[in-house]
Write an enzyme that holds these catalytic residues in place. Sequence first.
Site, mmCIF file in Angstrom:
data_model
loop_
_atom_site.group_PDB
_atom_site.id
_atom_site.type_symbol
_atom_site.label_atom_id
_atom_site.label_comp_id
_atom_site.label_asym_id
_atom_site.label_seq_id
_atom_site.Cartn_x
_atom_site.Cartn_y
_atom_site.Cartn_z
ATOM 1 N NE ARG A 1 -7.996 -0.573 9.322
ATOM 2 C CZ ARG A 1 -6.529 -1.005 9.437
ATOM 3 N NH1 ARG A 1 -5.761 0.181 9.500
ATOM 4 N NH2 ARG A 1 -6.366 -2.060 8.670
ATOM 5 C CE1 TYR B 1 11.660 32.191 6.372
ATOM 6 C CE2 TYR B 1 12.143 29.909 6.438
ATOM 7 C CZ TYR B 1 12.131 31.024 5.478
ATOM 8 O OH TYR B 1 12.338 31.077 4.383
ATOM 9 C CG MET C 1 9.243 23.914 2.532
ATOM 10 S SD MET C 1 7.818 24.925 1.787
ATOM 11 C CE MET C 1 7.215 23.650 0.594
ATOM 12 C CE LYS D 1 -0.494 0.135 5.149
ATOM 13 N NZ LYS D 1 -1.492 0.101 6.135
#
Length: 357
Positions: free
Chosen positions: A122, A255, A302, A30
Amino acid sequence: MTAIWRVDRKIFQQNVRQVRNGQPIMAVVKNNAYNYGLAFAIEQFWEAGIRCFSTTSLKEAVEIRSLAPTATIFLMNPIRDFDVLREHDIHMTLPSLAFYYEHKQALADVKVHLEYENLLHRSGFKTLAELQEVLADHEANDAPKMLITGLWTHFGYADEFDVPDYEIERTAWLEIVEKLLDQGYTFEMIHAQNSASFIREGHIFPHHTHARVGIALYGLRPYSSLSRDQISQALTVQANVLQVRTVQAGQHCGYSFAYTAEQDNTRLAVVDLGYGDGVLRTRAQHDVLINGKRYPIRALMMSHMFVEVDDHVKAQDVVTLYNEDLRIDDYTFKGVGANSEQLSALNLDSLTKEYTN
Protein backbone atom coordinates in the site's frame (compact mmCIF):
# COMPACT_ATOMS: atom_id res chain seq x y z
CA MET A 1 -38.86 7.07 17.76
CA THR A 2 -35.29 6.89 16.51
CA ALA A 3 -32.86 4.01 16.22
CA ILE A 4 -30.07 4.18 18.81
CA TRP A 5 -26.32 3.55 18.68
CA ARG A 6 -25.23 2.93 22.28
CA VAL A 7 -21.87 2.17 23.93
CA ASP A 8 -21.43 0.91 27.48
CA ARG A 9 -18.42 2.82 28.84
CA LYS A 10 -17.65 0.25 31.53
CA ILE A 11 -17.52 -2.67 29.09
CA PHE A 12 -15.52 -0.60 26.61
CA GLN A 13 -12.95 0.33 29.26
CA GLN A 14 -12.69 -3.23 30.57
CA ASN A 15 -12.07 -4.50 27.06
CA VAL A 16 -9.35 -1.91 26.37
CA ARG A 17 -7.50 -2.90 29.54
CA GLN A 18 -7.84 -6.60 28.76
CA VAL A 19 -6.53 -6.17 25.21
CA ARG A 20 -3.69 -3.90 26.28
CA ASN A 21 -2.64 -6.28 29.07
CA GLY A 22 -0.18 -3.74 30.48
CA GLN A 23 1.84 -3.49 27.26
CA PRO A 24 2.69 -0.32 25.30
CA ILE A 25 -0.01 0.29 22.72
CA MET A 26 -0.41 2.78 19.91
CA ALA A 27 -4.19 3.05 19.61
CA VAL A 28 -5.50 3.43 16.08
CA VAL A 29 -8.25 6.07 16.11
CA LYS A 30 -8.74 6.65 12.39
CA ASN A 31 -12.15 7.41 10.87
CA ASN A 32 -13.56 9.00 14.02
CA ALA A 33 -12.20 6.13 16.10
CA TYR A 34 -14.01 3.51 14.01
CA ASN A 35 -17.20 5.53 14.46
CA TYR A 36 -17.05 5.36 18.27
CA GLY A 37 -16.23 9.07 18.45
CA LEU A 38 -12.71 10.49 18.60
CA ALA A 39 -13.18 12.38 21.88
CA PHE A 40 -14.76 9.35 23.56
CA ALA A 41 -12.03 6.98 22.38
CA ILE A 42 -9.14 9.25 23.37
CA GLU A 43 -10.68 9.71 26.81
CA GLN A 44 -11.12 5.95 27.30
CA PHE A 45 -7.70 5.01 25.97
CA TRP A 46 -5.99 7.67 28.07
CA GLU A 47 -7.78 6.37 31.17
CA ALA A 48 -6.45 2.90 30.32
CA GLY A 49 -2.89 4.22 30.20
CA ILE A 50 -2.44 4.59 26.43
CA ARG A 51 -0.39 7.65 25.47
CA CYS A 52 0.21 7.08 21.77
CA PHE A 53 -2.34 7.39 18.93
CA SER A 54 -2.38 6.99 15.17
CA THR A 55 -4.75 8.08 12.44
CA THR A 56 -4.83 8.57 8.68
CA SER A 57 -6.29 12.10 8.79
CA LEU A 58 -4.36 15.29 9.49
CA LYS A 59 -7.56 16.89 10.73
CA GLU A 60 -7.99 14.11 13.26
CA ALA A 61 -4.34 14.30 14.26
CA VAL A 62 -4.74 17.99 15.08
CA GLU A 63 -7.91 17.23 17.03
CA ILE A 64 -6.10 14.54 19.00
CA ARG A 65 -3.50 17.12 19.97
CA SER A 66 -6.23 19.32 21.44
CA LEU A 67 -7.70 16.33 23.31
CA ALA A 68 -4.37 14.98 24.53
CA PRO A 69 -1.72 17.75 24.63
CA THR A 70 1.11 15.46 25.73
CA ALA A 71 0.33 12.43 23.57
CA THR A 72 2.50 11.02 20.81
CA ILE A 73 0.56 11.26 17.55
CA PHE A 74 1.44 9.37 14.37
CA LEU A 75 -0.08 10.14 10.97
CA MET A 76 -0.12 6.99 8.83
CA ASN A 77 -0.77 8.83 5.57
CA PRO A 78 1.78 11.17 3.93
CA ILE A 79 0.72 14.79 3.61
CA ARG A 80 2.46 17.94 2.43
CA ASP A 81 1.23 20.38 5.07
CA PHE A 82 4.55 20.21 6.87
CA ASP A 83 4.00 23.43 8.81
CA VAL A 84 0.95 21.88 10.47
CA LEU A 85 2.97 18.81 11.46
CA ARG A 86 5.65 20.97 13.02
CA GLU A 87 3.16 23.24 14.76
CA HIS A 88 1.29 20.36 16.42
CA ASP A 89 4.25 18.01 16.92
CA ILE A 90 2.77 15.25 14.77
CA HIS A 91 4.90 12.36 13.52
CA MET A 92 4.26 11.28 9.90
CA THR A 93 5.06 8.28 7.76
CA LEU A 94 7.78 8.62 5.15
CA PRO A 95 6.24 6.56 2.33
CA SER A 96 8.94 6.26 -0.34
CA LEU A 97 12.33 7.33 -1.64
CA ALA A 98 10.65 9.51 -4.24
CA PHE A 99 8.71 11.40 -1.55
CA TYR A 100 11.90 11.89 0.46
CA TYR A 101 13.93 13.31 -2.41
CA GLU A 102 11.06 15.52 -3.58
CA HIS A 103 10.47 17.06 -0.14
CA LYS A 104 13.82 16.63 1.59
CA GLN A 105 14.35 20.30 2.32
CA ALA A 106 10.71 21.06 3.15
CA LEU A 107 10.69 18.19 5.67
CA ALA A 108 13.19 19.96 7.94
CA ASP A 109 12.33 19.33 11.62
CA VAL A 110 9.37 17.12 10.74
CA LYS A 111 9.32 13.85 12.70
CA VAL A 112 9.04 10.89 10.34
CA HIS A 113 8.72 7.11 10.62
CA LEU A 114 10.31 5.15 7.79
CA GLU A 115 7.70 2.79 6.35
CA TYR A 116 8.49 -0.63 4.90
CA GLU A 117 6.07 -1.77 2.19
CA ASN A 118 5.99 -5.52 2.90
CA LEU A 119 3.28 -7.71 1.34
CA LEU A 120 0.48 -5.15 1.71
CA HIS A 121 2.03 -3.02 -1.07
CA ARG A 122 0.00 0.00 0.00
CA SER A 123 2.83 2.35 0.84
CA GLY A 124 6.44 2.32 1.97
CA PHE A 125 10.02 1.63 0.96
CA LYS A 126 10.26 -1.52 -1.10
CA THR A 127 13.57 -2.96 0.09
CA LEU A 128 16.17 -2.84 2.84
CA ALA A 129 18.47 -1.13 0.34
CA GLU A 130 15.99 1.73 -0.10
CA LEU A 131 15.75 2.18 3.67
CA GLN A 132 19.52 2.17 3.94
CA GLU A 133 19.77 4.74 1.14
CA VAL A 134 17.53 7.26 2.86
CA LEU A 135 19.28 6.70 6.20
CA ALA A 136 22.70 7.21 4.62
CA ASP A 137 21.61 10.30 2.71
CA HIS A 138 20.02 11.70 5.84
CA GLU A 139 23.22 11.17 7.84
CA ALA A 140 25.31 12.87 5.18
CA ASN A 141 23.02 15.90 4.98
CA ASP A 142 24.34 18.87 6.98
CA ALA A 143 21.46 21.18 6.08
CA PRO A 144 18.33 21.43 8.25
CA LYS A 145 16.63 18.07 7.86
CA MET A 146 13.79 15.84 8.99
CA LEU A 147 13.98 13.93 12.26
CA ILE A 148 13.85 10.15 11.79
CA THR A 149 12.01 9.04 14.92
CA GLY A 150 10.40 5.78 13.88
CA LEU A 151 10.37 2.63 11.77
CA TRP A 152 7.18 0.78 10.91
CA THR A 153 5.24 -1.56 8.66
CA HIS A 154 1.76 -3.04 8.44
CA PHE A 155 0.83 -6.71 8.23
CA GLY A 156 -1.85 -7.48 5.67
CA TYR A 157 -2.18 -11.18 6.49
CA ALA A 158 -1.99 -11.49 10.27
CA ASP A 159 -5.61 -12.65 10.43
CA GLU A 160 -4.99 -15.43 7.89
CA PHE A 161 -4.09 -18.88 9.23
CA ASP A 162 -4.38 -21.15 6.18
CA VAL A 163 -1.72 -19.44 4.07
CA PRO A 164 1.99 -18.72 4.77
CA ASP A 165 1.82 -15.00 3.99
CA TYR A 166 1.84 -13.76 7.57
CA GLU A 167 4.97 -15.75 8.37
CA ILE A 168 6.57 -14.41 5.19
CA GLU A 169 5.83 -10.75 5.99
CA ARG A 170 6.67 -11.23 9.66
CA THR A 171 10.05 -12.80 8.88
CA ALA A 172 10.95 -10.17 6.28
CA TRP A 173 10.12 -7.37 8.68
CA LEU A 174 12.01 -8.77 11.66
CA GLU A 175 15.09 -9.31 9.49
CA ILE A 176 14.98 -5.67 8.37
CA VAL A 177 14.69 -4.45 11.96
CA GLU A 178 17.61 -6.62 13.07
CA LYS A 179 19.85 -5.54 10.21
CA LEU A 180 19.21 -1.83 10.68
CA LEU A 181 19.82 -2.06 14.42
CA ASP A 182 22.97 -4.12 13.85
CA GLN A 183 24.23 -1.37 11.56
CA GLY A 184 23.95 1.11 14.42
CA TYR A 185 20.73 2.89 13.47
CA THR A 186 18.42 3.77 16.34
CA PHE A 187 14.75 4.67 16.42
CA GLU A 188 12.62 6.12 19.19
CA MET A 189 9.67 4.06 17.99
CA ILE A 190 9.37 0.75 16.15
CA HIS A 191 5.88 -0.61 15.53
CA ALA A 192 4.27 -3.15 13.24
CA GLN A 193 1.71 -5.37 14.94
CA ASN A 194 -1.98 -4.85 14.33
CA SER A 195 -4.69 -6.46 16.47
CA ALA A 196 -4.38 -9.89 14.85
CA SER A 197 -0.59 -10.03 15.08
CA PHE A 198 -0.46 -8.67 18.62
CA ILE A 199 -3.05 -11.10 19.96
CA ARG A 200 -1.84 -14.21 18.15
CA GLU A 201 1.77 -13.57 19.19
CA GLY A 202 0.80 -12.77 22.76
CA HIS A 203 3.49 -10.10 23.12
CA ILE A 204 5.23 -7.23 21.38
CA PHE A 205 8.07 -8.18 19.04
CA PRO A 206 11.68 -7.80 20.25
CA HIS A 207 13.10 -4.27 19.81
CA HIS A 208 9.60 -2.89 19.20
CA THR A 209 8.28 -0.05 21.32
CA HIS A 210 4.55 -0.41 20.59
CA ALA A 211 1.90 -2.63 19.08
CA ARG A 212 -0.35 -0.57 16.81
CA VAL A 213 -3.78 -1.91 17.71
CA GLY A 214 -7.12 -0.93 16.22
CA ILE A 215 -10.16 -3.17 15.92
CA ALA A 216 -9.61 -5.26 19.08
CA LEU A 217 -9.68 -2.11 21.23
CA TYR A 218 -13.20 -1.47 19.93
CA GLY A 219 -14.48 -4.87 21.00
CA LEU A 220 -14.16 -6.94 17.83
CA ARG A 221 -12.19 -10.13 17.29
CA PRO A 222 -9.69 -9.94 14.40
CA TYR A 223 -9.99 -13.65 13.62
CA SER A 224 -12.63 -16.31 14.21
CA SER A 225 -10.61 -18.79 16.28
CA LEU A 226 -10.15 -16.19 19.02
CA SER A 227 -12.37 -16.89 22.02
CA ARG A 228 -15.31 -14.57 22.53
CA ASP A 229 -14.20 -14.24 26.16
CA GLN A 230 -11.02 -12.44 25.13
CA ILE A 231 -12.80 -9.54 23.42
CA SER A 232 -15.96 -7.82 24.69
CA GLN A 233 -18.29 -5.78 22.48
CA ALA A 234 -19.64 -2.68 24.22
CA LEU A 235 -21.76 -1.53 21.26
CA THR A 236 -25.52 -2.02 20.88
CA VAL A 237 -27.57 -0.88 17.90
CA GLN A 238 -31.33 -0.92 18.44
CA ALA A 239 -34.42 0.28 16.58
CA ASN A 240 -38.17 0.17 17.14
CA VAL A 241 -41.21 -1.55 15.72
CA LEU A 242 -43.29 1.28 14.26
CA GLN A 243 -46.24 -0.93 13.39
CA VAL A 244 -47.08 -4.51 12.41
CA ARG A 245 -48.71 -5.18 9.04
CA THR A 246 -50.47 -8.34 7.87
CA VAL A 247 -50.08 -9.35 4.22
CA GLN A 248 -51.38 -12.25 2.17
CA ALA A 249 -49.63 -14.85 0.04
CA GLY A 250 -48.39 -13.36 -3.23
CA GLN A 251 -48.45 -9.75 -2.06
CA HIS A 252 -45.27 -7.79 -2.71
CA CYS A 253 -43.76 -5.67 0.04
CA GLY A 254 -41.18 -2.91 -0.22
CA TYR A 255 -39.74 -1.33 -3.35
CA SER A 256 -39.51 -3.31 -6.58
CA PHE A 257 -40.77 -6.65 -5.25
CA ALA A 258 -38.28 -6.62 -2.38
CA TYR A 259 -40.24 -9.35 -0.59
CA THR A 260 -43.17 -11.50 -1.64
CA ALA A 261 -45.23 -13.14 1.10
CA GLU A 262 -45.37 -16.90 0.83
CA GLN A 263 -48.26 -17.49 3.24
CA ASP A 264 -51.53 -15.82 4.10
CA ASN A 265 -51.60 -13.66 7.22
CA THR A 266 -47.84 -13.09 7.21
CA ARG A 267 -47.00 -10.55 9.91
CA LEU A 268 -44.35 -7.97 9.03
CA ALA A 269 -42.93 -5.54 11.57
CA VAL A 270 -42.01 -2.16 10.08
CA VAL A 271 -38.78 -1.11 11.78
CA ASP A 272 -37.22 2.38 11.77
CA LEU A 273 -33.78 1.32 10.56
CA GLY A 274 -32.47 0.92 7.02
CA TYR A 275 -29.48 1.13 4.73
CA GLY A 276 -29.52 4.92 5.07
CA ASP A 277 -28.64 4.33 8.72
CA GLY A 278 -25.78 2.05 7.72
CA VAL A 279 -27.31 -1.43 7.66
CA LEU A 280 -25.40 -3.42 5.05
CA ARG A 281 -27.51 -5.47 2.67
CA THR A 282 -25.46 -8.50 3.63
CA ARG A 283 -26.36 -7.90 7.28
CA ALA A 284 -30.02 -7.87 6.25
CA GLN A 285 -29.66 -11.52 5.21
CA HIS A 286 -29.57 -12.42 8.91
CA ASP A 287 -31.86 -12.12 11.92
CA VAL A 288 -32.62 -9.40 14.45
CA LEU A 289 -33.62 -9.85 18.07
CA ILE A 290 -37.04 -8.82 19.43
CA ASN A 291 -38.17 -9.69 22.96
CA GLY A 292 -35.42 -12.28 23.26
CA LYS A 293 -36.33 -14.12 20.05
CA ARG A 294 -34.70 -13.99 16.62
CA TYR A 295 -36.71 -12.98 13.58
CA PRO A 296 -35.63 -12.77 9.90
CA ILE A 297 -35.28 -9.50 8.01
CA ARG A 298 -37.35 -9.77 4.83
CA ALA A 299 -36.70 -6.44 3.08
CA LEU A 300 -34.33 -3.51 3.54
CA MET A 301 -35.18 0.06 2.56
CA MET A 302 -33.42 3.38 3.11
CA SER A 303 -35.09 4.25 6.42
CA HIS A 304 -36.98 1.06 7.24
CA MET A 305 -36.86 -2.69 7.14
CA PHE A 306 -39.51 -5.41 7.17
CA VAL A 307 -39.03 -8.17 9.73
CA GLU A 308 -41.25 -11.24 9.65
CA VAL A 309 -42.64 -11.74 13.15
CA ASP A 310 -45.28 -13.66 15.11
CA ASP A 311 -48.12 -12.66 17.41
CA HIS A 312 -45.72 -11.86 20.24
CA VAL A 313 -44.38 -8.73 18.52
CA LYS A 314 -46.20 -5.40 18.69
CA ALA A 315 -45.62 -1.72 17.98
CA GLN A 316 -42.93 0.00 20.11
CA ASP A 317 -41.07 -3.25 20.79
CA VAL A 318 -37.28 -2.86 20.67
CA VAL A 319 -35.43 -4.42 17.73
CA THR A 320 -31.74 -5.27 18.25
CA LEU A 321 -29.41 -5.35 15.27
CA TYR A 322 -26.13 -5.64 17.21
CA ASN A 323 -25.36 -6.43 20.85
CA GLU A 324 -23.21 -8.80 22.90
CA ASP A 325 -25.13 -11.78 21.44
CA LEU A 326 -25.49 -10.45 17.88
CA ARG A 327 -21.84 -9.49 17.64
CA ILE A 328 -20.38 -7.59 14.73
CA ASP A 329 -17.44 -9.97 14.53
CA ASP A 330 -19.79 -12.96 14.33
CA TYR A 331 -21.33 -11.44 11.22
CA THR A 332 -17.86 -10.71 9.87
CA PHE A 333 -17.08 -14.41 10.03
CA LYS A 334 -20.41 -15.16 8.32
CA GLY A 335 -19.35 -13.03 5.36
CA VAL A 336 -21.40 -9.89 6.04
CA GLY A 337 -18.36 -7.64 5.75
CA ALA A 338 -15.19 -6.75 7.62
CA ASN A 339 -15.49 -5.56 11.22
CA SER A 340 -14.46 -2.06 10.22
CA GLU A 341 -16.82 -2.14 7.23
CA GLN A 342 -19.84 -2.77 9.42
CA LEU A 343 -18.76 -0.13 11.96
CA SER A 344 -17.90 2.60 9.47
CA ALA A 345 -21.18 2.12 7.59
CA LEU A 346 -23.26 3.14 10.61
CA ASN A 347 -24.66 6.62 10.00
CA LEU A 348 -24.29 8.53 13.23
CA ASP A 349 -26.10 11.52 11.73
CA SER A 350 -29.34 9.52 11.54
CA LEU A 351 -28.90 7.37 14.66
CA THR A 352 -29.21 8.66 18.21
CA LYS A 353 -25.78 8.27 19.81
CA GLU A 354 -25.57 7.37 23.49
CA TYR A 355 -22.84 6.52 25.99
CA THR A 356 -23.95 4.79 29.20
CA ASN A 357 -22.30 4.17 32.58
